[in-house]
Design an enzyme around this catalytic site. Structure first.
Site, PDB file in Angstrom:
ATOM      1  N   HIS A   1      -2.106  -1.615   0.845  1.00  0.00           N
ATOM      2  CA  HIS A   1      -0.924  -1.330   0.035  1.00  0.00           C
ATOM      3  C   HIS A   1      -0.322   0.037   0.336  1.00  0.00           C
ATOM      4  CE1 HIS A   1       1.232   0.177  -3.534  1.00  0.00           C
ATOM      5  NE2 HIS A   1       1.674  -1.060  -3.621  1.00  0.00           N
TER       6      HIS A   1
ATOM      7  N   HIS B   1      -3.612 -10.982  -6.917  1.00  0.00           N
ATOM      8  CA  HIS B   1      -2.962  -9.777  -6.419  1.00  0.00           C
ATOM      9  C   HIS B   1      -3.955  -8.892  -5.670  1.00  0.00           C
ATOM     10  CE1 HIS B   1      -1.123  -5.646  -7.371  1.00  0.00           C
ATOM     11  NE2 HIS B   1      -0.242  -6.251  -6.598  1.00  0.00           N
TER      12      HIS B   1
END
Length: 243
Positions: A51, A9
């Site tokens: 992100h 991730h």
């Protein structure tokens, strides 16, 4: 029962600043089956791996990704909240650079790419992603989004690419285009039948974000198809796998 795919991730970000090139290099080195990244468009139309909407948390700068050029973003240090190493600076990662890294990896590594919304650029995020992937036809890529419209939109661009609908709470039906669902770990813990039900409906399940050995064991025991983790080395070791 098959073991789940282990997905790094934002790279191996337990060790290195998230979504920087070193974090992805480390993920490949430790043996992750796949890497995950988020993509956003800069003001001058470049896809970058990031992100948040802004760079405030992850860098020494401020402001939205969409309001800055790639050249402006590359002047910032994306070490985030980590203690800086003398003489070392972590730059924002252009998506094409990550594509090159994975394309040249010494073994097959899959990619999970999340398009971030809402965005001032709307559908151009998916169009830019589709154009970028066309230059790397040999890569094994799955596209993801929390945005239903983005999932459906990408299906019109590519009838074959695997699509994941990500969600944090059970909100309505799964978009028809998504053959994979991506629930949060806490939701699976509260609804342990979720994975079985998805499998019964013909869908795979990729769960985020599992950062403890007991989480990895729990998801593997339920038959999760992928475990998304900040610590791929830990997840692999929990399953008895070595690079």
């Amino acid at each position: 029962m098959p073991e789940p795919m282990i997905v790094a991730h934002r790279g191996a970000n337990v060790d290195l600043p998230e979504q920087t090139l070193p974090a992805y290099v480390r993920a490949v080195e430790v043996g992750a089956d796949a890497v995950e990244c988020d993509v956003r468009l800069t003001r001058d139309g470049h896809l970058v791996c990031h992100h948040d909407r802004t760079v405030d948390r992850t860098s020494n700068g401020r402001g939205a990704i969409s309001g800055q050029t790639l050249a402006e973003l590359q002047k910032l240090d994306f070490s985030g909240r980590r203690e800086p190493v003398a003489g070392e600076q972590h730059q924002i990662l252009p998506f094409v650079q990550l594509l090159r890294l994975i394309n040249e990896a010494p073994r097959r590594v899959r990619m999970l790419v999340e398009t971030k919304h809402p965005s001032r650029f709307g559908a151009e995020v998916e169009r830019a992603l589709h154009r970028a992937l066309a230059d790397f036809p040999g890569l094994d890529v799955t596209v993801m989004s929390f945005a239903r419209a983005a999932v459906s939109r990408y299906r019109t661009m590519d009838p074959a690419v695997p699509l994941v609908w990500l969600y944090e709470f059970p909100l309505g039906t799964v978009p028809e285009a998504a053959g994979i669902v991506g629930p949060r770990l806490s939701l699976v813990r509260s609804k342990p039948d979720l994975i079985r039900q998805a499998h019964d409906a013909g869908r795979k399940v990729y769960v985020w974000t599992a950062n403890r050995p007991e989480d990895v064991e729990f998801l593997a025991g339920l038959g999760a198809d992928a475990v998304i983790t900040d610590d791929p080395a830990m997840a692999l070791a929990t399953l008895g796998r070595t690079p």
